[in-house]
Motif scaffolding. Structure first.
Motif, short mmCIF file in Angstrom:
data_model
loop_
_atom_site.label_atom_id
_atom_site.label_comp_id
_atom_site.label_asym_id
_atom_site.label_seq_id
_atom_site.Cartn_x
_atom_site.Cartn_y
_atom_site.Cartn_z
N LEU A 11 24.74 24.70 41.63
CA LEU A 11 25.94 23.98 42.07
C LEU A 11 26.97 24.00 40.95
CD1 LEU A 11 27.45 22.05 44.05
CD2 LEU A 11 26.26 20.15 42.95
N MET A 12 28.22 24.21 41.31
CA MET A 12 29.31 24.04 40.36
C MET A 12 30.24 22.96 40.93
SD MET A 12 31.89 26.73 38.47
CE MET A 12 33.01 27.18 39.82
N ILE A 13 30.40 21.89 40.18
CA ILE A 13 31.35 20.85 40.57
C ILE A 13 32.61 21.03 39.76
CG2 ILE A 13 31.84 18.37 40.31
CD1 ILE A 13 29.18 17.74 41.44
N VAL A 14 33.74 21.09 40.46
CA VAL A 14 35.06 21.22 39.82
C VAL A 14 35.84 19.96 40.19
CG1 VAL A 14 37.12 22.63 39.59
CG2 VAL A 14 34.93 23.72 40.12
N ILE A 77 39.44 22.69 32.30
CA ILE A 77 40.72 23.28 32.71
C ILE A 77 41.77 22.18 32.58
CG2 ILE A 77 41.99 24.35 34.62
CD1 ILE A 77 39.22 25.24 35.74
N THR A 78 42.73 22.38 31.70
CA THR A 78 43.72 21.34 31.42
C THR A 78 45.13 21.79 31.79
OG1 THR A 78 43.75 22.16 29.13
CG2 THR A 78 42.40 20.22 29.56
N SER A 79 46.06 20.84 31.69
CA SER A 79 47.49 21.12 31.92
C SER A 79 47.74 21.80 33.27
CB SER A 79 48.06 21.96 30.77
OG SER A 79 47.89 21.30 29.54
N VAL A 80 47.18 21.18 34.32
CA VAL A 80 47.36 21.65 35.71
C VAL A 80 47.01 23.14 35.84
CG1 VAL A 80 48.81 21.45 37.76
CG2 VAL A 80 49.28 20.01 35.80
N GLY A 81 45.84 23.51 35.34
CA GLY A 81 45.35 24.87 35.54
C GLY A 81 46.01 25.94 34.70
N THR A 82 46.69 25.55 33.62
CA THR A 82 47.32 26.56 32.77
C THR A 82 46.54 26.84 31.49
OG1 THR A 82 48.76 24.92 31.69
CG2 THR A 82 49.64 26.04 33.64
N GLU A 83 45.48 26.06 31.23
CA GLU A 83 44.65 26.30 30.05
C GLU A 83 43.18 26.16 30.42
OE1 GLU A 83 46.06 24.03 26.62
OE2 GLU A 83 48.07 24.07 27.47
N ILE A 84 42.36 27.13 30.01
CA ILE A 84 40.93 27.12 30.29
C ILE A 84 40.17 27.24 28.97
CG2 ILE A 84 39.02 28.28 31.49
CD1 ILE A 84 41.05 29.39 33.49
N ALA A 183 39.87 30.10 41.07
CA ALA A 183 39.64 31.46 41.60
C ALA A 183 39.29 32.42 40.47
CB ALA A 183 40.87 31.94 42.37
N TYR A 184 40.01 32.29 39.35
CA TYR A 184 39.77 33.13 38.17
C TYR A 184 38.36 32.89 37.63
CZ TYR A 184 40.03 34.51 33.22
OH TYR A 184 39.76 35.05 31.99
N LEU A 185 37.96 31.61 37.54
CA LEU A 185 36.64 31.26 37.01
C LEU A 185 35.54 31.81 37.91
CD1 LEU A 185 35.03 29.74 34.85
CD2 LEU A 185 35.27 27.67 36.24
N LEU A 186 35.71 31.69 39.23
CA LEU A 186 34.72 32.21 40.17
C LEU A 186 34.58 33.73 40.04
CD1 LEU A 186 35.56 30.04 43.29
CD2 LEU A 186 33.39 30.03 42.05
N LYS A 187 35.72 34.41 39.88
CA LYS A 187 35.70 35.86 39.72
C LYS A 187 34.99 36.26 38.42
CE LYS A 187 38.80 39.89 39.64
NZ LYS A 187 40.21 40.33 39.63
N LYS A 188 35.27 35.51 37.36
CA LYS A 188 34.63 35.77 36.05
C LYS A 188 33.11 35.59 36.16
CE LYS A 188 34.70 33.81 31.35
NZ LYS A 188 35.20 34.87 30.47
N LEU A 189 32.68 34.50 36.83
CA LEU A 189 31.25 34.24 36.99
C LEU A 189 30.58 35.32 37.84
CD1 LEU A 189 31.44 30.38 37.50
CD2 LEU A 189 30.25 31.51 35.63
N LYS A 190 31.29 35.76 38.89
CA LYS A 190 30.74 36.80 39.76
C LYS A 190 30.53 38.10 38.99
CE LYS A 190 31.43 39.09 44.21
NZ LYS A 190 32.31 39.23 45.40
N LEU A 195 27.71 33.93 39.96
CA LEU A 195 28.50 33.24 40.97
C LEU A 195 27.69 32.06 41.51
CD1 LEU A 195 31.16 33.33 42.69
CD2 LEU A 195 29.80 34.51 44.43
N PRO A 196 28.25 30.83 41.47
CA PRO A 196 27.49 29.66 41.93
C PRO A 196 27.05 29.78 43.39
CG PRO A 196 29.47 28.99 40.74
CD PRO A 196 29.57 30.46 40.95
N ILE A 197 25.89 29.26 43.69
CA ILE A 197 25.40 29.26 45.08
C ILE A 197 26.30 28.36 45.92
CG2 ILE A 197 23.45 28.59 46.55
CD1 ILE A 197 21.65 29.29 44.04
#
Length: 424
Positions: A11-14, A77-84, A183-190, A195-197
């Motif tokens: 599980l990935m909780i965001v 992920i900070t600053s409304v998705g502009t920094e990871i 979306a970027y994080l999911l792509k990176k994990l994949k 990729l989280p179940i």
């Protein structure tokens, strides 16, 4: 983060922070957050990912961490998705920065937005390399957006406007935003075969909207979600069975969603009244640690019965020659340490005293031997202390876990290292 995961996360909780994971208005003792914390460390930390996605800049996020009992996320992920950033040391994702740099010029955005008296700059901490933040009257949002957008486009700058919280207006690089970051994080994990179940997105305001648009992601709007998010839901997602409006506030709504979507266990150890009856389904010794420190909190708050049944059970699970190494460096028998607990029964009754565990990770070093590492936090009033704790367990099939050795050292996050008031 990636090293400890040997397979795709279960599980990935965001989750957003303010008024989603953290309740600033109706839960002064942070009980819903502490319930979630115990559930996560007990059932999910070892094979899942926790991601915080906040409008706060890193400085303000770190300030919140000092005020509230937040767990350490795997990704922030900070600053409304502009920094990871990743892990304890918050290692920045440079590739994400390169993506956001495309067709972005902060100077031009600053110049054009300054021509609108309706926009009032927020504090300096909220102004970031790929985000400018303003306050605005809700009634002026459409007109400002309509006029500002073509001006920036004409100057070759691609942006995204996000209105949230009833008066906050963010101008971001076009590729930014909480949804794009997810979306970027999911792509990176994949790409890395991780990729989280299942993924659960959690939010309460307009800047969380994008989280609920990412394909194959479950979503929960907490019960206290703001008007702009509920309006978006009514117009765009009310028929989507994968997104719910919880009946519980903040972290309680997140726990509710885990159960609703059947993503895994959703009974927090904090909601188990008798630890002697509490049997974990898994064979993760991290469960024993979470359970013990919850018992320790209840013992000192006088919330469990003062009887030898509890202490006898604890002593029986300690090896006769087991050792506890205090943060001061002093060593004593584990069983003597349990005996010593007796004189502290109820000494925190009626006081603001809480204990929580963070980053509970168990490793089986050799067959039948486990090492569990964690941060153990203790709060009395407004004073917080943390010890990095290492526990060695041994186990035999069908006999449960035996505590062999416990060592604690003061964490760097602890400012006042007072040995005299620390028991275990």
């Amino acid at each position: 983060m990636m090293e400890r995961l040997t397979s795709p996360p279960r599980l990935m909780i965001v989750s957003d922070l303010d008024e989603t994971m953290v309740d600033h208005h109706k839960d002064p003792e942070n009980l819903a957050l502490l319930r979630f914390n115990s559930l996560w460390e007990d059932a999910y930390r070892h094979d899942s990912l926790l991601v915080f996605s906040t409008g706060r800049a890193q400085t303000m996020y770190k300030k919140l961490r000092k005020e509230k009992p937040l767990l350490t996320p795997d990704v922030i992920i900070t600053s409304v998705g502009t920094e990871i950033a990743y892990g304890n040391s918050m290692v920045p994702d440079d590739n994400w920065v390169e993506i956001l740099n495309k067709k972005w010029d902060r100077g031009i955005v600053q110049e054009e937005t300054s021509k609108f008296p309706e926009l009032t700059l927020q504090g300096e901490t909220e102004q970031r390399p790929h985000k400018l933040s303003f306050n605005i009257d809700k009634s002026k949002v459409k007109a400002v957006t309509k006029e500002l957008s073509p001006r920036l486009e004409k100057r070759g700058v691609d942006v995204k406007f996000i209105f949230s919280g009833g008066n906050a207006f963010d101008v971001l690089a076009k590729g930014g935003g909480k949804g794009q970051a997810l979306a970027y994080l999911l792509k990176k994990l994949k790409t890395e075969g991780k990729l989280p179940i299942n993924t659960l997105a959690c939010g309460d305001s307009g800047n969380d909207t994008e989280l609920f648009t990412i394909p194959n992601v479950y979503g929960v709007m907490v019960s206290n979600a703001q008007e702009e998010l509920l309006e978006w839901y009514a117009e765009n997602a009310k028929d989507n069975a994968n997104i719910i409006h919880a009946s519980e506030r903040c972290a309680g709504g997140i726990t509710q969603a885990i159960g609703h979507f059947k993503l895994g266990p959703n009974l927090s150890p904090r909601d188990v009244s008798d630890f002697l009856e509490c049997k974990a389904d898994n064979v993760n010794p991290g469960h024993e640690v979470v359970k013990f420190f919850l018992f320790y909190e209840r013992w000192r708050r006088g919330e469990v019965e003062n009887c030898t049944t509890y202490t006898s059970s604890l002593k029986a699970s300690c090896h006769p020659s087991g050792v506890f190494v205090h943060p001061s460096g002093a060593e004593k028998s584990l069983r003597d340490t349990i005996d010593e607990l007796g004189k502290y029964y109820g000494d925190k009754k009626g006081k603001k005293f809480r204990v929580w565990t963070d980053q509970v990770l168990a490793t089986d070093t050799t067959p039948g031997t486990w090492i569990v590492k964690l941060d153990k936090w203790e709060q009395t009033g407004d004073e917080r202390k943390c010890c990095t704790t290492t526990v060695k367990f041994t186990s035999k099939e069908g006999e449960g876990f035996v505590w062999e050795h416990v060592q604690q050292i003061w964490s760097e996050e602890t400012e006042i290292k007072d040995d005299s008031n620390w028991i275990i």
